[in-house]
Design an enzyme around this catalytic site. Structure first.
Site, mmCIF file in Angstrom:
data_model
loop_
_atom_site.group_PDB
_atom_site.id
_atom_site.type_symbol
_atom_site.label_atom_id
_atom_site.label_comp_id
_atom_site.label_asym_id
_atom_site.label_seq_id
_atom_site.Cartn_x
_atom_site.Cartn_y
_atom_site.Cartn_z
ATOM 1 N N ARG A 71 12.048 -10.710 4.818
ATOM 2 C CA ARG A 71 12.757 -9.536 4.756
ATOM 3 C C ARG A 71 13.961 -9.460 5.908
ATOM 4 N NH1 ARG A 71 7.948 -5.217 4.744
ATOM 5 N NH2 ARG A 71 7.808 -5.555 6.901
ATOM 6 N N ARG A 73 -9.687 2.363 8.997
ATOM 7 C CA ARG A 73 -9.217 1.029 9.539
ATOM 8 C C ARG A 73 -10.337 0.350 10.088
ATOM 9 N NH1 ARG A 73 -6.641 3.417 14.219
ATOM 10 N NH2 ARG A 73 -7.756 2.810 16.197
ATOM 11 N N LYS A 111 0.874 -1.173 0.140
ATOM 12 C CA LYS A 111 0.046 -0.163 -0.061
ATOM 13 C C LYS A 111 0.967 1.280 0.134
ATOM 14 C CE LYS A 111 -2.572 -0.976 3.668
ATOM 15 N NZ LYS A 111 -2.059 -2.373 4.078
ATOM 16 N N ARG A 116 -0.932 -10.073 12.606
ATOM 17 C CA ARG A 116 -1.342 -8.778 12.109
ATOM 18 C C ARG A 116 -2.520 -9.015 10.914
ATOM 19 N NH1 ARG A 116 4.129 -6.252 9.875
ATOM 20 N NH2 ARG A 116 2.582 -4.827 8.868
ATOM 21 N N ARG A 145 13.621 -8.530 11.802
ATOM 22 C CA ARG A 145 12.916 -7.819 12.825
ATOM 23 C C ARG A 145 11.986 -8.791 13.581
ATOM 24 N NH1 ARG A 145 10.913 -2.225 10.409
ATOM 25 N NH2 ARG A 145 9.626 -3.615 9.474
#
Length: 215
Positions: A127, A88, A13, A172, A161
């Protein structure tokens, strides 16, 4: 144009919002930027938000809505805006409708970046960040370093992370499904929803979105 951009974490996004806003010559308004700006400028809303954040609590909708309203009333948003991260949930979507109606305006489209859940997990959990310089970002599949675990640029150690772990990503996603996904049906019932396949090169996805908006 007045556009809302939605999609799960990892759908791209932020990247698409920046490109679309530039192509459409409208400001990109993200929730993260709103919070950072209000807190750094020590506004009343910023102080209220910071108090909740410092206590580890969610910032109430009314504060987020207030920040969004203030930003959308700025001169550079007079001819449109692209909202990223707001609304949201359905309550915020309803508040946005009321805000726009009160100003004699309405949304033109809601772009839903669609991507499979397993792909989201793969994108985020893969990542790797350089410990010496966090701007150096790699991906075990899509942008692998020449030497595993070592930054190509400065030789620093690459690490994952905590926020990027598979367990955290799936949590999430669950929050997204529960809180945010219902706005897709909300906007679909208004005939505003445009679904964009979010797989492929960045410029390909941007082109799909621009083509859809032209229609």
């Amino acid at each position: 144009m007045r556009i809302v951009l939605v999609g799960p974490p990892g759908a791209g996004k932020g990247t698409q919002a920046a490109f679309l806003a530039k192509n459409l010559s409208i400001p990109h308004i993200s929730t993260g930027d709103l919070f950072r700006a209000n807190i750094s400028q020590n506004t009343e809303l910023g102080r209220r938000a910071k108090a909740f954040m410092d206590a580890g609590d969610l910032v109430p909708d009314e504060i987020t809505i207030g920040m969004a309203k203030d930003r959308m009333e700025q001169p550079d948003a007079a001819n449109g805006f692209l909202l990223d991260g707001f609304p949201r949930n359905v309550s915020q979507a309803e508040a946005l409708d009321e805000m726009l109606k009160g100003a004699g305006m309405k949304l033109d489209a809601v772009l839903d970046l669609e991507v499979e859940e397993d792909e989201v997990v793969k994108r985020i959990a893969g990542r790797r960040i350089c410990r010496l310089d966090s701007s150096h970002v790699f991906h075990v599949t899509y942008a692998a370093p020449k030497v595993e675990g070592v930054c190509d640029t400065c030789g620093g150690e690459l690490y994952q992370r905590d926020d990027d772990s598979e367990a955290t990503v799936r949590n999430r996603l669950e929050v997204y499904h529960t809180q945010t996904e219902p706005i897709i049906d909300y906007y679909k019932s208004q005939g505003l929803l445009v679904t964009i396949a979010a797989l492929g090169e960045v410029h390909e996805i941007t082109k799909r979105a621009m083509d859809a908006l032209k229609k």
